[in-house]
Enzyme design. Structure first.
Site, short mmCIF file in Angstrom:
data_model
loop_
_atom_site.label_atom_id
_atom_site.label_comp_id
_atom_site.label_asym_id
_atom_site.label_seq_id
_atom_site.Cartn_x
_atom_site.Cartn_y
_atom_site.Cartn_z
N ASP A 1 49.25 -3.44 -49.81
CA ASP A 1 50.45 -3.48 -48.98
C ASP A 1 50.22 -2.86 -47.60
OD1 ASP A 1 52.04 -4.79 -50.81
OD2 ASP A 1 52.94 -2.98 -51.62
N GLN B 1 57.79 -9.85 -49.06
CA GLN B 1 57.86 -9.51 -47.64
C GLN B 1 58.68 -10.52 -46.86
OE1 GLN B 1 57.00 -6.66 -47.27
NE2 GLN B 1 55.41 -6.24 -48.77
N GLU C 1 49.99 -5.35 -58.76
CA GLU C 1 50.79 -4.95 -57.62
C GLU C 1 51.14 -3.49 -57.85
OE1 GLU C 1 55.02 -5.70 -55.31
OE2 GLU C 1 54.85 -6.08 -57.46
N HIS D 1 53.73 0.34 -60.83
CA HIS D 1 54.20 1.71 -60.63
C HIS D 1 55.50 1.97 -61.39
CE1 HIS D 1 55.52 -0.95 -57.33
NE2 HIS D 1 56.70 -0.36 -57.51
N ASP E 1 53.26 -7.45 -62.06
CA ASP E 1 54.26 -7.04 -61.09
C ASP E 1 54.53 -5.54 -61.16
OD1 ASP E 1 56.59 -7.67 -59.24
OD2 ASP E 1 57.68 -6.83 -60.94
N ALA E 2 54.57 -4.89 -60.01
CA ALA E 2 55.06 -3.51 -59.85
C ALA E 2 54.64 -2.58 -60.99
CB ALA E 2 56.58 -3.52 -59.70
#
Length: 608
Positions: free
Chosen positions: A327, A397, A302, A268, A265-266
């Protein structure tokens, strides 16, 4: 086989049937193991040079419950607990991973390019909301063409209702879902049917309620910030133990639960300025595990970076992921289908952007974006399509849209068919969100069941603030209310009814075509071409490596018919027509007199 990359965290029962306890607490002088059942015992642990405290207990039975007591400050659950049967505030339980009877010795993980992913949330996938309740539904998914499920996080969280991204025990399997044994039964059943299992894991933060890691060691840092909680200490003082903890966690899922891949997950929000980024360390551990066991695993990220380095190999300075979520494909396609979506994705809205998403991958590859107020991204042109996971719906989303609305309540059936074709004919790994294949109309909302009233109120206020722009005076559904959670449970009866049955059949045909047509097996970007026909229409051409096999999809999102001339000197067979409820296909088309119906997609194959 116990891989050497599996590091000592938590409690493990060895082949000698003794319980080996280990906890990382580098700043503590002593740690006491407190076994509370079936018979209470206090056992001092021995400290090692690396900051671990360890002890072996010869006569500790499986399912025994225990705490660790660092520096006699009080009992705390094991930060690497494998099971919390009484929730996040209760004792940890010993789990014997040697007794489960696996029947998947002959299982082979499908290659990335062969995956049809299906994201699901255990709690709302069925009325029962357990791992075991998923098993009877697997054959329905298999009949649709699904060969891989991606399970939203199952690491132990507070209460029994949560998306899973508030987990506080990264090694423990959620008790209300069925715990360790339930997850193993599900994975075993999936493998028996030929379905891979990808698990969503969260390595960028931990949830707030029941988070005891700071009481053991410097797991977190003030040097960075995340939107969801304290950043994890991957590069500061004492970070070696933290890095070991999370690298070992990845192997934990492969080794004990036969998981086929992880979706991180994420990434970034995972910060590390060290010489070897923690993401590289985790992927190296996964590679080492695969080499030792001769079992392939898939590592998927992600990422909000639009950075090719996420999927580049280590020698090229990359993180080494096998694939990453795309994305930009979602944003471009979503706004094309649903123009009101530009309120949320203000930097998208042209068919030209969608064309670039098909042929390049990242739409923003160095251009200025209004939302970020800066130039963003780098080019992904030339990177094979199987390095990207594409979707038109997922938990974020849908769940982060006002009232958790799915496409099925935002778009007419004609546009749902176009969306499915646009995704499943793309040169990427496709992922469906649970219920998408038949047009589930129930929402997917954000829900929690925290016991901390102050935290509950903070979550409520946070959701109101986040959706103030879209909801106006209307409050979003209360995340803490059980009714919010219950509203999200799938209605499986719809799969066999009316328009839902027809949409399901459409997905099945598209997936079958994806698997059977040679042009759709080519993930090389040079085999994908897109022509913009109008501001609401485009042509997608897929070719095999020799360019002898071609598949052409014509998309018309407008409410007007669109005349079009097919490429000449080729005989074209219409395989799919979205305007027919239950299309047979297979008829020859005159290339000179073709008209695309309003709100339609036609799919053709060449015969030369």
């Amino acid at each position: 086989m116990n891989p050497t990359v599996l590091l000592p965290h938590g409690c493990h029962i060895g082949t000698d049937k003794a319980c080996h306890f280990s906890v990382w607490a580098p700043l503590k002088k002593e740690v006491i193991l407190h076994i509370v059942s079936p018979e209470e015992r206090l056992i001092p642990m021995e400290r090692s040079n690396e900051g671990y405290f360890q002890v072996t207990v010869e006569d500790c039975p499986p399912a025994a419950r225990y705490y660790f007591n660092p520096d006699r400050a009080g009992d705390l659950p094991d930060p690497a607990s494998h099971f919390q049967p009484e929730g996040v505030h209760g004792p940890s339980a010993v789990v014997d991973h040697t007794t489960f009877e696996w029947s998947d010795s002959g299982w082979e993980n499908p290659g990335l390019q062969d995956l049809i992913l299906y994201e699901l949330h255990v709690g709302t996938f069925t009325e029962a909301g357990t791992f075991d309740a998923i098993i009877p539904r697997l054959e329905d998914l298999l009949a649709t063409g699904i060969n891989a499920i991606e399970i939203m996080p199952v690491a132990q969280f507070s209460g029994n209702r949560n998306w899973g991204y508030d987990g506080v025990f990264p090694y423990a399997v959620q008790d209300s879902y069925g715990g360790p044994e339930g997850l193993k039964r599900l994975v075993n059943a999936c493998h028996r049917l030929g379905i891979a299992v990808i698990l969503d894991v969260v390595y960028n933060h931990l949830g707030p309620e029941g988070n005891r890691l700071p009481q053991f060691g410097p797991y977190f840092t003030d040097a960075y910030k995340t939107p969801w909680g304290d950043a994890i200490n991957f590069d500061g003082p004492w970070s070696d133990g933290v890095r070991d903890y999370f690298a070992s966690n990845a192997i934990h899922w492969f080794h004990h639960y036969h998981i086929d891949g992880l979706r991180l997950d994420a990434i970034h929000a995972i910060f590390d300025n060290g010489a070897v980024h923690i993401l590289q360390r985790i992927n190296e551990a996964a590679d080492q595990y695969a080499q030792q066991t001769e079992k392939s695993v898939h590592m998927i990220a992600e990422s909000d970076l639009n950075a090719p380095r996420v999927i580049q190999n280590f020698k090229a300075g990359g993180y080494g992921f096998d694939a990453q979520w795309l994305d930009d494909f979602h944003h471009a396609l979503f706004v094309a289908l649903y123009p009101e979506g530009k309120d949320r994705y203000e930097d998208f809205g042209t068919v030209e952007q969608l064309a670039k998403a098909y042929t390049d991958g990242f739409v923003y590859s160095g251009e200025y974006t209004k939302a970020r107020k800066r130039k963003y991204g780098a080019s992904s042109a030339g990177i094979p399509g199987f390095k990207f996971v594409a979707f038109i719906q997922n938990h974020d989303q849908v769940g982060n849209h006002k009232n958790g609305e799915r496409l099925s309540v935002q778009l007419p059936d004609s546009h749902l068919r176009i969306a499915a074709a646009a995704l499943l004919l793309a040169p990427y790994i496709p992922m469906l969100f649970m219920g998408e294949e038949y047009g589930e109309e129930r929402p997917f909302l954000y829900f929690t069941s925290h016991s901390d009233e102050q935290l509950v109120e903070l979550v409520r206020e946070g959701r109101k603030e986040e959706f103030g722009h879209w909801l106006g005076e209307e409050d979003p559904p209360d995340p803490q209310a059980e009714s919010t959670f219950r509203a999200c449970v799938l209605d499986w009866s719809k799969r066999t009814q009316g328009k839902h049955r027809h949409l399901l059949a459409w997905h099945r045909r598209l997936i079958h075509l994806r698997r059977s047509h040679v042009a759709l097996q080519n993930f090389n970007k040079t085999g994908t071409q897109v022509d913009v026909l109008s501001e609401h229409a485009w042509a997608l051409l897929r070719q095999d490596e020799t360019e002898k096999s071609q598949l052409l999809a014509l998309f018309n999102l407008s409410d007007q018919p669109l005349p079009h001339t097919l490429p000449q000197n080729t005989t074209w067979i219409c395989l799919l027509d979205s305007t027919v409820p239950d299309p047979e296909g297979g008829h020859t088309v005159n290339p000179d007199s073709l008209t695309l119906p309003p709100a339609s997609v036609l799919v053709f194959a060449s015969t030369t």
